[in-house]
Motif scaffolding. Sequence first.
Motif, short mmCIF file in Angstrom:
data_model
loop_
_atom_site.label_atom_id
_atom_site.label_comp_id
_atom_site.label_asym_id
_atom_site.label_seq_id
_atom_site.Cartn_x
_atom_site.Cartn_y
_atom_site.Cartn_z
N LEU A 1 -18.08 49.96 -44.96
CA LEU A 1 -18.48 51.32 -44.59
C LEU A 1 -17.39 52.34 -44.86
N PHE A 2 -16.13 51.92 -44.69
CA PHE A 2 -15.05 52.91 -44.78
C PHE A 2 -14.03 52.62 -45.88
N VAL A 3 -13.48 51.39 -45.88
CA VAL A 3 -12.36 51.10 -46.80
C VAL A 3 -12.83 51.13 -48.26
N PHE A 4 -13.93 50.41 -48.53
CA PHE A 4 -14.41 50.32 -49.92
C PHE A 4 -14.78 51.72 -50.47
N PRO A 5 -15.60 52.50 -49.75
CA PRO A 5 -15.91 53.85 -50.26
C PRO A 5 -14.66 54.71 -50.43
N PHE A 6 -13.70 54.58 -49.50
CA PHE A 6 -12.47 55.38 -49.60
C PHE A 6 -11.72 55.04 -50.89
N ILE A 7 -11.60 53.73 -51.17
CA ILE A 7 -10.87 53.31 -52.38
C ILE A 7 -11.57 53.85 -53.63
N VAL A 8 -12.90 53.71 -53.67
CA VAL A 8 -13.65 54.15 -54.86
C VAL A 8 -13.53 55.66 -55.03
N ILE A 9 -13.76 56.41 -53.94
CA ILE A 9 -13.70 57.88 -54.04
C ILE A 9 -12.30 58.34 -54.43
N PHE A 10 -11.31 57.70 -53.83
CA PHE A 10 -9.92 58.05 -54.14
C PHE A 10 -9.62 57.84 -55.62
N GLN A 11 -10.07 56.69 -56.15
CA GLN A 11 -9.81 56.39 -57.56
C GLN A 11 -10.61 57.32 -58.47
N VAL A 12 -11.87 57.61 -58.10
CA VAL A 12 -12.70 58.51 -58.92
C VAL A 12 -12.03 59.87 -59.04
N ASP B 1 -13.49 56.03 -65.54
CA ASP B 1 -12.46 54.97 -65.48
C ASP B 1 -12.01 54.76 -64.03
N GLY B 2 -11.83 55.89 -63.35
CA GLY B 2 -11.41 55.83 -61.95
C GLY B 2 -12.42 55.07 -61.12
N PHE B 3 -13.71 55.29 -61.40
CA PHE B 3 -14.77 54.59 -60.67
C PHE B 3 -14.67 53.07 -60.90
N VAL B 4 -14.50 52.69 -62.19
CA VAL B 4 -14.41 51.26 -62.52
C VAL B 4 -13.20 50.64 -61.83
N ILE B 5 -12.07 51.35 -61.90
CA ILE B 5 -10.85 50.82 -61.26
C ILE B 5 -11.04 50.74 -59.74
N GLY B 6 -11.67 51.77 -59.18
CA GLY B 6 -11.91 51.78 -57.73
C GLY B 6 -12.73 50.58 -57.30
N VAL B 7 -13.80 50.30 -58.06
CA VAL B 7 -14.66 49.15 -57.73
C VAL B 7 -13.85 47.86 -57.87
N LYS B 8 -13.03 47.79 -58.91
CA LYS B 8 -12.22 46.57 -59.13
C LYS B 8 -11.25 46.35 -57.96
N VAL B 9 -10.55 47.42 -57.59
CA VAL B 9 -9.57 47.29 -56.48
C VAL B 9 -10.30 46.91 -55.19
N GLY B 10 -11.43 47.58 -54.95
CA GLY B 10 -12.21 47.31 -53.73
C GLY B 10 -12.69 45.87 -53.68
N LEU B 11 -13.25 45.39 -54.79
CA LEU B 11 -13.77 44.01 -54.82
C LEU B 11 -12.63 43.00 -54.69
N ARG B 12 -11.50 43.33 -55.34
CA ARG B 12 -10.35 42.41 -55.27
C ARG B 12 -9.90 42.26 -53.81
N LEU B 13 -9.80 43.41 -53.13
CA LEU B 13 -9.40 43.37 -51.71
C LEU B 13 -10.43 42.59 -50.89
N PHE B 14 -11.70 42.85 -51.19
CA PHE B 14 -12.77 42.18 -50.46
C PHE B 14 -12.68 40.66 -50.64
N CYS B 15 -12.44 40.22 -51.90
CA CYS B 15 -12.39 38.78 -52.17
C CYS B 15 -11.21 38.13 -51.44
N LEU B 16 -10.06 38.82 -51.45
CA LEU B 16 -8.87 38.27 -50.77
C LEU B 16 -9.15 38.16 -49.27
N LEU B 17 -9.68 39.25 -48.72
CA LEU B 17 -9.94 39.32 -47.28
C LEU B 17 -11.01 38.32 -46.86
#
Lengths: 464, 242
Positions: free
Chosen positions: B72-83, B106-122
């Motif tokens: 709800l918060f972290v993933f959208p924040f990361i994506v919006i920040f990167q966009v 590009d920012g959107f793609v990177i944002g999704v990548k960072v978000g998913l990476r964090l999600f997978c680790l967590l």
Amino acid sequence: MVIDIENLSFSFLGAKKPALRDINLRIERGEFVAILGPNGCGKTTLALCMTGIIPHFFRERFEGRVLINGKDTRENEIHDIVPNVGILMQDYESQIFFPTVEDEIRFQMENFGISPKKMEEISKEMKLSPLLKRNPFELSEGEKQRTIIASILATDPDILILDEPTSQLDSEEREHLLRILRHLNARGKTIILITHNTYFARHCSRFLVIRDGRIVEDTRDRSLLEKAHISNLGIEPINYNWGNHAISTGCESQIVIRDLSYEIEKPVLKKINADIGDGEFILILGKNGSGKTTLVKHLNKLLRVQRGEIIINGNSIEEYSQREISKLIGFIFQNPEHQIFRNSVEDELRFTLDALGIVNGNNLNNVLELFNLKEYRDRSPHAFSTGEKQRIALASVLVSKPDIIILDEPMTYLDFEAKKHLIEYLTTLKESGKTIIVISHYPDYYASLTDRRFVIANGKITEG
Amino acid sequence: MKNIFDFEYREGSGIFYTLDPLIKVFLVMIFWILTLYSGLSSLVLLTAVIFIIVIYSGLTERFLRQTRFFFLFVFPFIVIFQVLFHWSFAGENPGLFFFNPKVSIDGFVIGVKVGLRLFCLLSSSIIFIMTTSPLRLIRRISEIRVIGFQIPASVTFLFVFINRSVTLIFNDLERILEAQKARGFSLRDVGIRKRILGYIALLIPLLTISLERAQKQAIALELRGFGSKKVDIKTDSQSFKM
């Protein structure tokens, strides 16, 4: 003989006076001993000496000798002593490490290489068989205690020490615990009960009274508990008269609760209806988990009303901001540890005034004086005993002069003297017209103050 | 109490419950490495794997409760920040401050990548904790021999201690916040600056309570004979399976 203590003295590091002095004590197999005394007199320290934690864990000044089943605690490691003696600590939640009851018991068994076959026997004896897969933190207080006692019994110790086991239990759970202790005692176990609860202690066969680190009474005469002079030793006599029942007078409703329901995964409160008058003293009774605390948490918006309505002084609770409701209603929680978060006693009281936007803090000095805290105003509240912390927590709430005061099991950590002080203070508050709501398992303490009792069972008020 | 114990292990069925905890540690580490060095398509695949494991292990409800805040918060924040700010700090000479928002794909793609990476680790860590009995884990750790030497009991103690303490510290924090709210101060209702300062101020009582409890827990472990291991009898009824 299972316990033999000779000339035991012990001081904690940095302490001004010894915690124990010249203790000489012999306890025979199968005895049921009560150790009584005010807060800080050395009861728990003596118990820790009996388990070998002192002198192995706390290595400060230790003199004398403690023999457990003939083993000198100084010469043997703790894990050599522990199979002979088990202890249920006052903060028994600290003894729980695993997310299932089964693992909790299994852990102890593995540490001592006990056969897994014993699991069934112990869980049956402690009536834990249906709870083996449950998380201990989801169980009632009595069930948590039984889980720890079960893990202790895995090594079949001769001695079982229980430090304030009844403090969190309701009357039914106390009876259940008593049955277990009697059963174990009948099996030849030596039971040592450390308690403030003289009513519970009357079931013991021997009574030790400790004061200032010394044993001042050691008797098998049960009438000791009834004698007035033990109140001078800081112990509540069993027949102590906390006052006669108050006579209720009619008054205007200050709090109105209508059809209040609340659920978290399952229903906790079911259509509660109640009226509380201005200046009334209400005692809320009920078993652990019946919904008492959930009900009162609604009154100062710690829980949001899901269904139903609460009206305070003619206005719906929804119309009050958190600050307004906190100004009107003071809430004192059961455990003072969680209510103290500042660096000095004065700062602790000032926190409430600042949070509520009270600029004129004249009451601060009065409250410090009233609770005998004036000379400690600059000291860290964390440095006090639990009973004293309870006093600070009380002062930090009452400094804002709330009209309604809610106390959740305020006696839990208090000894006889502190209990008397609290009752005196509640009497003063009641006389000044405050509305007081107390949750307790011990109605006798409040007999002289109580106008009405609410008994809560399964989320409903069944009497009141 | 707000599902504080959701995070802990509960009995369940499925391969992830019966797998040897040490093999699970190894698999989680492999998963972390894959996560750290994967591109977007692989990360989407790894995320799908996570959800398959969650559903298969019957953890869906608890898992969603645990990761709700992240989605709800972290993933959208990361994506919006990167966009918005990706180009502000990308390139050879990123600026110290990035005040020029510029929307980029590009920012959107990177944002999704960072978000998913964090999600997978967590989430791989969460699944490990939820499906691994701490008792079985410490039992397996204490069985490890490195050139004939056993891992010291103090190291195993750390596992037992952390396992219990993290949950209890959150529990303490909840209770302190509740007591503050009752006195008219709610950290959740104040601005970011006051909230940060408020949380910092809470470190003292939390630390005091935690230290006191740590001492009691250490005593409790001593009293339970932890580390004595006189006789080595396996009491585990479940056999480890792959």
